[in-house]
Design a protein around this motif. Structure first.
Motif, short mmCIF file in Angstrom:
data_model
loop_
_atom_site.label_atom_id
_atom_site.label_comp_id
_atom_site.label_asym_id
_atom_site.label_seq_id
_atom_site.Cartn_x
_atom_site.Cartn_y
_atom_site.Cartn_z
N ASP A 1 0.89 -1.25 0.04
CA ASP A 1 -0.10 0.00 -0.01
C ASP A 1 0.88 1.01 0.09
O ASP A 1 2.02 1.22 0.54
CB ASP A 1 -0.79 -0.05 1.30
N LYS B 1 -7.35 -10.53 7.65
CA LYS B 1 -6.45 -9.52 7.00
C LYS B 1 -4.90 -9.70 7.53
O LYS B 1 -4.22 -8.69 7.27
CB LYS B 1 -6.94 -8.36 7.49
N THR C 1 -4.61 -4.52 3.63
CA THR C 1 -5.80 -3.49 3.51
C THR C 1 -6.90 -4.06 3.77
O THR C 1 -8.02 -3.36 4.02
CB THR C 1 -5.44 -2.45 2.54
N SER C 2 -7.22 -5.34 3.27
CA SER C 2 -8.53 -5.96 3.55
C SER C 2 -8.30 -7.38 3.26
O SER C 2 -7.10 -7.87 3.07
CB SER C 2 -9.21 -5.72 1.88
N ALA C 3 -9.56 -8.12 3.91
CA ALA C 3 -9.31 -9.70 3.81
C ALA C 3 -8.92 -10.41 2.46
O ALA C 3 -8.49 -11.45 2.39
CB ALA C 3 -10.39 -10.11 4.50
N LYS C 4 -8.87 -9.73 1.51
CA LYS C 4 -8.88 -10.24 0.01
C LYS C 4 -7.17 -10.43 0.12
O LYS C 4 -6.71 -11.19 -0.75
CB LYS C 4 -9.19 -9.26 -0.88
N LYS D 1 -0.62 -3.43 4.16
CA LYS D 1 -0.64 -2.42 5.08
C LYS D 1 0.35 -2.07 6.02
O LYS D 1 0.79 -0.95 6.15
CB LYS D 1 -2.14 -2.23 5.89
#
Length: 131
Positions: free
Chosen positions: A38, A82, A107-110, A115
């Motif tokens: 990120d 995450k 930044t997301s569970a994907k 991050k």
């Protein structure tokens, strides 16, 4: 570089990503690795001040790039939601060996952009500890 791992990444895209990022970091393939960071990534090398931002993170890693790993052993990779963690041992060109553990937050569970990373690293003075 020699890579040793028993980690099964089949059907586990985040585990595969963490394995690949670990290899990219220890071989200083930074352009490839930075594609997964990120823009506001924060790297905390425990004991030092956090490094904030992709450009600063890359610059800090470039300072270390003269001593690439010649061997990497990944003992385990754990992912959940995450978060992810990896630990292992790396042997550097200068002969030093280090045990490490990296803790990732996406930044997301994907799990497509990192991050933050928190790194614990210790110089191994002998081989009496295998983990």
């Amino acid at each position: 570089m020699k890579l040793h791992t028993k980690v099964d990444c089949a059907n586990a895209p985040k585990k595969e990503l963490i394995k690949n990022l670990t290899v990219q970091f220890v071989t200083y393939d930074l352009d490839t690795a930075m594609a997964f960071m990120d823009d506001n990534v924060v790297w905390t090398l425990v004991g030092d001040s956090p490094i904030a931002g992709k450009a600063q993170f890359k610059a800090e890693l470039q300072k270390m790039s003269g001593n690439k790993a010649t061997e990497l052993t990944i003992h385990s990779i754990i992912t959940h939601g995450k978060e992810a963690a990896v630990h292992g041992v790396m042997t550097m060109m200068d002969g030093n060996r280090y045990g490490f553990a990296d803790f990732y937050e996406f930044t997301s569970a994907k799990g497509t952009k990192v991050k933050s990373i928190t790194t614990y690293i210790i110089h191994k003075k002998n081989d009496s500890i295998t983990g």
